[in-house]
Motif scaffolding. Structure first.
Motif, PDB file in Angstrom:
ATOM      1  N   CYS A  51       2.327   2.039  -3.253  1.00 43.74           N
ATOM      2  CA  CYS A  51       1.507   2.497  -4.321  1.00 43.74           C
ATOM      3  C   CYS A  51       1.058   3.706  -4.020  1.00 43.74           C
ATOM      4  O   CYS A  51       0.657   4.648  -5.116  1.00 43.74           O
ATOM      5  CB  CYS A  51      -0.138   1.698  -4.205  1.00 43.74           C
ATOM      6  N   ARG A  52       0.940   4.328  -2.706  1.00 44.17           N
ATOM      7  CA  ARG A  52       0.800   5.588  -2.540  1.00 44.17           C
ATOM      8  C   ARG A  52       1.865   6.615  -2.898  1.00 44.17           C
ATOM      9  O   ARG A  52       1.752   7.731  -3.664  1.00 44.17           O
ATOM     10  CB  ARG A  52       0.611   5.651  -1.209  1.00 44.17           C
ATOM     11  N   GLN A  82      -6.788   1.456  -3.451  1.00 49.03           N
ATOM     12  CA  GLN A  82      -6.816   2.316  -2.156  1.00 49.03           C
ATOM     13  C   GLN A  82      -6.073   3.618  -2.398  1.00 49.03           C
ATOM     14  O   GLN A  82      -6.421   4.649  -1.979  1.00 49.03           O
ATOM     15  CB  GLN A  82      -6.275   1.650  -1.092  1.00 49.03           C
ATOM     16  N   ALA A  83      -5.055   3.522  -3.330  1.00 50.47           N
ATOM     17  CA  ALA A  83      -4.091   4.536  -3.674  1.00 50.47           C
ATOM     18  C   ALA A  83      -4.719   5.375  -4.652  1.00 50.47           C
ATOM     19  O   ALA A  83      -4.133   6.572  -4.933  1.00 50.47           O
ATOM     20  CB  ALA A  83      -2.561   4.256  -3.824  1.00 50.47           C
ATOM     21  N   LYS A 121       1.443   7.086  -6.599  1.00 51.03           N
ATOM     22  CA  LYS A 121       0.307   7.827  -6.932  1.00 51.03           C
ATOM     23  C   LYS A 121       0.716   9.340  -6.857  1.00 51.03           C
ATOM     24  O   LYS A 121       0.301  10.172  -7.607  1.00 51.03           O
ATOM     25  CB  LYS A 121      -0.800   7.493  -5.844  1.00 51.03           C
ATOM     26  N   ALA A 122       1.683   9.602  -5.916  1.00 50.79           N
ATOM     27  CA  ALA A 122       1.930  10.817  -5.602  1.00 50.79           C
ATOM     28  C   ALA A 122       2.792  11.378  -6.776  1.00 50.79           C
ATOM     29  O   ALA A 122       2.925  12.578  -6.977  1.00 50.79           O
ATOM     30  CB  ALA A 122       2.788  11.041  -4.342  1.00 50.79           C
ATOM     31  N   PRO A 152       0.882  -1.441  -0.090  1.00 52.64           N
ATOM     32  CA  PRO A 152      -0.022   0.005  -0.066  1.00 52.64           C
ATOM     33  C   PRO A 152       0.884   1.320   0.066  1.00 52.64           C
ATOM     34  O   PRO A 152       0.720   2.415  -0.565  1.00 52.64           O
ATOM     35  CB  PRO A 152      -0.804  -0.078   1.342  1.00 52.64           C
ATOM     36  N   ASP A 153       1.968   1.286   0.571  1.00 45.21           N
ATOM     37  CA  ASP A 153       2.847   2.402   0.745  1.00 45.21           C
ATOM     38  C   ASP A 153       3.563   2.712  -0.526  1.00 45.21           C
ATOM     39  O   ASP A 153       3.595   3.910  -1.225  1.00 45.21           O
ATOM     40  CB  ASP A 153       3.952   2.290   1.864  1.00 45.21           C
ATOM     41  N   LEU A 156       5.509   7.191   4.469  1.00 43.59           N
ATOM     42  CA  LEU A 156       5.566   5.867   3.879  1.00 43.59           C
ATOM     43  C   LEU A 156       6.878   4.934   4.075  1.00 43.59           C
ATOM     44  O   LEU A 156       7.668   5.666   4.213  1.00 43.59           O
ATOM     45  CB  LEU A 156       5.383   6.188   2.338  1.00 43.59           C
ATOM     46  N   GLU A 208      -1.216   7.433   7.987  1.00 48.26           N
ATOM     47  CA  GLU A 208      -2.418   7.737   7.527  1.00 48.26           C
ATOM     48  C   GLU A 208      -2.111   9.098   6.659  1.00 48.26           C
ATOM     49  O   GLU A 208      -2.985   9.273   5.716  1.00 48.26           O
ATOM     50  CB  GLU A 208      -3.638   8.027   8.233  1.00 48.26           C
ATOM     51  N   ASN A 209      -1.311  10.074   7.071  1.00 46.30           N
ATOM     52  CA  ASN A 209      -1.343  11.422   6.570  1.00 46.30           C
ATOM     53  C   ASN A 209      -0.039  11.521   5.518  1.00 46.30           C
ATOM     54  O   ASN A 209       0.372  12.813   5.185  1.00 46.30           O
ATOM     55  CB  ASN A 209      -1.437  12.347   7.724  1.00 46.30           C
ATOM     56  N   GLY A 210       0.786  10.536   5.357  1.00 43.80           N
ATOM     57  CA  GLY A 210       1.848  10.835   4.530  1.00 43.80           C
ATOM     58  C   GLY A 210       3.351  10.112   4.656  1.00 43.80           C
ATOM     59  O   GLY A 210       4.206  10.446   4.128  1.00 43.80           O
TER      60      GLY A 210
END
Length: 744
Positions: A447-448, A491-492, A451-452, A444-445, A742, A738-740
Motif C-alpha cells: 500500500c505504501r 495508514q498509507a 501511494k508513492a 502495508p508495504d 519496503l 519506517e522511512n522507506g
C-alpha cells in the motif's frame, strides 16, 4: 474500400469526464488504419454537448419564453424558478464556465449566497452545513453551483422533458425493460427540447464526418433512450448509414433478444468486446464476407431477430487493442460538480479522469452474485506494466491530464505492484484510483508503494459484512481480513470506499444488524472513509440467477414468453431471509452519519422504525482484528525496495566508559537521510553502515535488477555481520522500515 466510422456516446453518463468506450474503439481503429485497414474513425460525446447546449443563456431564455407562452401549470417550486428567470439567464453561462474551471474567481460571489437564485434544492444546505463546514471556498462554491443546476433540472423534468436526468436519460424506460412497448411508445412521441438539441448536434457530426457507419455505445440503461433516438433519426434521414449498437447494456440485458422492433432504430446489435465484431461487420459491409461470418451480432432478417457468430477470428488480446484516443472530445468543457458528500462519489464526479484498464475480466471470477458467466468477467487477460505506462504517457500527451481511473472489475495486486514500480522508475507524475478485492496480498508495504506511485483511493466489495454470507458469496475474504487490508491502505494515506450489500439470499434480520455493526466499527476505527449500500439484485448471468435453488431462493420472473427485449434482473422469493426492503432507509441514514464521524454511538434501533435485535458482534471486533496482523511473514522471494534518497556517511568513535574503559573505542557510522519533509539519522556500527551504503543503491526502484529478500539475507550473512533474523529484529531495521524500506 475506405470506410468512415463515427463513434458516439449518447446522453447521459458523467458530467466530469468522457465515458471511455469510444476512446477505446477509436484507439483500436487507429491501430488498424496503421495496419492498412482503410478505416477513418471519429468520435463525439453527445451527452456533454447536450448539457452545454441545454444549460446556456440562449437556451434558457428560449425555454422560459416557451413555458410562459404555453401557460404551463407549475408547482410552487418551478413557478419560483420561472419568476427568477432573468437571474437564471444572466448567471448560467458564468456558472458553467466556473464548473469547467475556466472562471475560478466566481467562487467568491457564489459563496456569499447573493449571486445565485435559489429554489428547493438549497433547502438541504441547513442539514448539510455541518458536513460542508470544512470545505474550501472553491469546493463549497461548486456544491452550491451544483444545487443551482439541480434546481433547473427539477424544472426541466416537470415542464419540459420528464425523462431528463444529469447522468441518465429515461433510465426508468431502459431499466429491466422486458417489454419494448413503453420504450417504443416514448420514442414515437413528438420531440422534446432535449431531443431536438440532441438531433441537431447529431446532424452536425454527421455533416462533419460523413460516416458510413455510426456506432452507439450504451453502457447503462440511462443511455438506451438517447441511443435509440439517435439511431431512429439516422435511419429516417440517412438510411445509407448503418447503425451499430453495443456496450454494457447490450452485453447484460439483450443476450436473449427477440424483439424485432428495436431494429427500427438500429441495424446491428453487438455483444461483448466490440473490436472484433466491429471489424467483421465493416468487412461484411465492404462486401468481403457474408453476414453469417460476422462475430456476435444480432440483426433483423425478414422480420425475425437472428444472431450470427460465425467468424473464425478470436477476440483481440488486450495488449493489441491500442491506446485509447481521446482526441476530438471536448476535454476542457466537462463540468466538475459536487453532488453529494460521499467521498468516493465525489471523486467519481469531480475532476477529469482518463480511463484505462489494467486487465480484461476478473482474476477472481467466483462471486456468486456477479455475472461471471459473461465474457467481460470470465476472460481474464492482464497487460504488462510497461505497456500500461506507455499508454499512460501517450494519453497524458493527448489530454494534458495526469489523473487516471483504472476501470477494472478488480485490479490484480501483482500487476498493481508492477505498475507502481514502473511509474516510479519512469518518474511519472500521475494520480490514480481503482477497484480492488480486499486481498491479503495488499500488505502495508504494498500500500505504501502504491501511494508513492500516485494512488489516492481504492474501492472494494465488503458486500454483506457477515462471514457466513461472504463464504456463501464465494468472496474469498472475511470481515477481519477486509479490516486489516483497509487499515493498510488507510495508514498509507489511500482512501477506502466499501461497496456494501444487503438482502443477499437467506440473510436474516440478525445478520443485517450485525453487518451494520461491522460497518459502524470500520468507520469508528477510521479504516474505511466512504461506503454505499446496494440492494442485492439477482441477475440472469450470475451463479445465483443460473441456479437459485442452490442459494435457497426461488426465481419468479421475468420469464414469460412475451418478454422479447431485456432479460437480466430477475425477481425472486427469499423464504429464509428477512424482509430486506424494510432496512433500506435505516442503512442509508446510518451510513451517511458514520461517513462524517457522527452518531457512531447511536444504538442501532435508532435508525429503524421497527423492532430490531441487538447486535451479537463484540464491541471491539474490528479493532482486535486489525491488531492480529502478521506483517513480518514475508515470502522469501518478496522484493525489497528502498524508496528514499541515498544517505551520506560520517564515521565517529564512541569511547568506552565504566567497566569497559580498557577496551578500544568503537567505530560507528552516522547515516544521514533526507526526505521530502525532513531529515533523520541512523547510527549503527561502522561495518553495518558501510554494508548499508553498498546495498541501498541495489534496492532502489530504478536499480537494473530488483533485489529479493533472500538475496538481501545472503548478502548480509556473507559479510559476517551476524544472523539476518537478528538484524531484522533490531532498531536499525525498524528505522529503515519506517522511512522507506519496503518488502513487496
Amino acid at each position: 474500400m475506405h470506410q468512415s466510422v463515427l463513434l458516439l456516446t449518447p446522453p447521459f453518463t458523467q458530467l466530469n469526464t468522457p465515458y471511455p468506450a469510444t476512446a477505446y474503439l477509436k484507439g483500436f481503429l487507429n491501430a488498424q488504419a496503421e495496419a492498412a485497414l482503410a478505416v477513418e474513425a471519429h468520435q463525439a460525446d453527445l451527452g456533454i454537448e447536450v448539457i452545454l447546449e441545454l444549460f446556456s443563456a440562449k437556451n434558457l431564455a428560449s425555454m422560459f419564453a416557451e413555458l410562459e407562452a404555453a401557460e404551463v401549470a407549475l408547482t410552487d417550486n418551478s413557478y419560483r424558478i420561472c419568476r427568477l428567470q432573468r437571474d437564471y439567464v444572466s448567471t448560467i453561462d458564468p456558472v458553467i464556465r466556473f464548473l469547467q474551471n475556466k472562471n475560478p474567481t466566481l467562487a467568491h460571489s457564489i459563496c456569499d449566497r447573493s449571486y445565485l437564485p435559489e429554489a428547493s434544492r438549497f433547502a438541504q444546505l441547513d442539514e448539510l452545513d455541518w458536513a460542508f463546514g470544512t470545505m474550501g471556498l472553491h469546493d463549497k462554491a461548486r456544491h452550491l453551483a451544483t444545487l443551482y443546476l439541480e434546481d433547473l433540472c427539477d424544472l426541466i423534468q416537470e415542464a419540459v422533458d420528464p425523462h431528463f436526468g444529469f447522468s441518465r436519460y429515461a433510465e426508468r424506460l431502459g431499466r429491466s425493460a422486458t417489454h419494448f412497448d413503453e420504450l417504443h411508445e416514448a420514442l414515437q412521441a413528438p420531440p422534446t427540447r432535449i431531443t431536438t438539441i440532441l438531433l441537431d448536434l447529431l446532424e452536425r457530426h454527421i455533416q462533419r464526418t460523413k460516416p458510413d457507419v455510426i456506432c452507439l455505445t450504451v453502457p447503462f440503461p440511462g443511455n438506451l433512450y438517447g441511443a435509440l433516438t439517435c439511431g431512429g433519426y439516422v435511419k429516417r434521414h440517412h438510411p445509407h448509414i448503418k447503425v451499430v449498437m453495443g456496450g454494457g447494456y447490450a452485453n447484460t440485458e439483450l443476450r436473449s433478444l427477440r424483439e424485432p422492433r428495436v431494429f427500427d432504430y438500429v441495424d446491428f446489435i453487438s455483444l461483448d468486446d466490440g473490436e472484433t465484431p466491429l471489424l467483421t461487420l465493416l468487412d461484411h459491409l465492404a462486401g468481403n464476407r457474408p453476414l453469417a461470418q460476422v462475430k456476435r451480432v444480432f440483426v433483423r432478417l425478414d422480420g425475425v431477430v437472428t444472431y450470427y457468430n460465425g467468424a473464425s477470428e478470436k477476440d483481440v488480446p488486450q495488449r493489441e487493442t491500442g491506446t485509447p484516443d481521446y482526441r476530438e472530445l471536448p476535454l476542457m468543457d466537462y463540468l466538475s460538480v459536487i453532488e453529494v458528500v460521499n467521498p468516493m462519489h465525489r471523486l467519481w464526479s469531480d475532476g477529469r479522469w482518463n480511463k484505462l484498464t489494467l486487465a480484461h475480466g476478473c482474476y477472481w471470477g467466483k462471486c456468486s452474485f456477479c455475472d461471471i458467466t459473461l465474457d467481460y468477467i470470465k476472460r481474464y487477460e492482464p497487460v504488462t506494466a510497461a505497456l500500461l505506462c506507455d499508454r499512460i504517457e501517450t494519453i497524458i500527451e493527448q489530454t494534458g491530464q495526469t489523473g487516471f481511473h483504472f476501470v477494472d472489475e478488480a485490479a490484480p495486486p501483482a500487476l498493481m505492484r508492477d505498475l507502481a514500480l514502473e511509474i516510479i522508475r519512469r518518474n511519472l507524475t500521475v494520480t490514480w484510483w481503482t477497484n480492488i478485492r480486499f486481498e491479503v496480498s495488499f500488505t502495508p508495504d504494498l500500500c505504501r508503494l502504491l501511494k508513492a506511485s500516485g494512488c489516492i483511493a481504492v474501492s472494494g466489495g465488503l458486500e454483506v459484512a457477515s462471514d457466513r454470507l461472504l463464504e456463501r458469496m464465494k468472496k474469498g475474504v472475511t470481515v477481519a481480513q477486509v479490516a486489516r487490508v483497509a487499515d493498510a491502505f488507510t495508514q498509507a494515506g489511500i482512501m477506502v470506499h466499501a461497496y456494501l450489500m444487503y438482502g443477499f439470499p437467506t440473510q436474516t434480520m440478525q445478520e443485517t444488524i450485525d453487518s451494520l455493526e461491522m460497518v459502524r466499527q470500520l468507520f469508528q476505527t477510521g479504516v474505511v472513509q466512504s461506503g454505499f449500500w446496494h440492494r442485492f439484485a439477482m441477475t440472469a448471468h450470475s451463479p445465483v440467477g443460473v441456479n437459485p435453488a442452490a442459494f435457497d431462493v426461488q426465481r419468479i420472473g421475468p420469464d414469460q414468453p412475451g418478454n422479447l427485449f431485456a432479460d437480466n434482473d430477475l425477481d425472486h422469493a427469499d423464504p429464509l431471509g428477512a424482509n430486506h426492503d424494510l432496512f433500506a432507509e435505516g442503512l442509508r441514514k446510518s451510513l451517511f452519519n458514520y461517513m462524517h464521524g457522527v452518531c457512531l454511538d447511536f444504538p442501532h434501533q435508532k435508525w429503524f422504525d421497527f423492532k430490531v435485535p441487538p447486535t451479537t458482534i463484540p464491541p471491539r471486533y474490528i479493532e482486535k482484528a486489525i491488531r492480529q496482523r502478521t506483517d513480518d511473514h514475508q515470502r522469501p522471494n518478496a522484493l525489497v525496495f528502498w524508496l528514499g534518497e541515498l544517505p551520506t556517511i560520517d564515521v565517529f568513535e564512541v569511547e568506552p566508559s565504566g567497566r569497559t574503559a580498557r577496551k578500544k573505542a568503537v567505530e560507528m557510522a552516522e547515516l544521514e537521510f533526507y526526505s521530502k519533509q525532513n531529515q533523520w539519522v541512523l547510527e549503527v556500527e561502522l561495518r553495518l553502515g558501510e554494508w548499508l551504503m553498498t546495498v541501498l543503491p541495489s534496492m532502489q526502484i530504478d536499480a537494473p535488477t530488483p533485489m529479493a529478500m533472500q538475496q538481501l539475507k545472503m548478502a548480509y550473512e556473507q559479510t559476517d555481520l551476524g544472523n539476518f533474523e537478528q538484524f531484522k529484529a533490531s532498531s536499525a531495521w525498524q528505522q529503515l522500515r519506517e522511512n522507506g524500506l519496503l518488502v513487496v
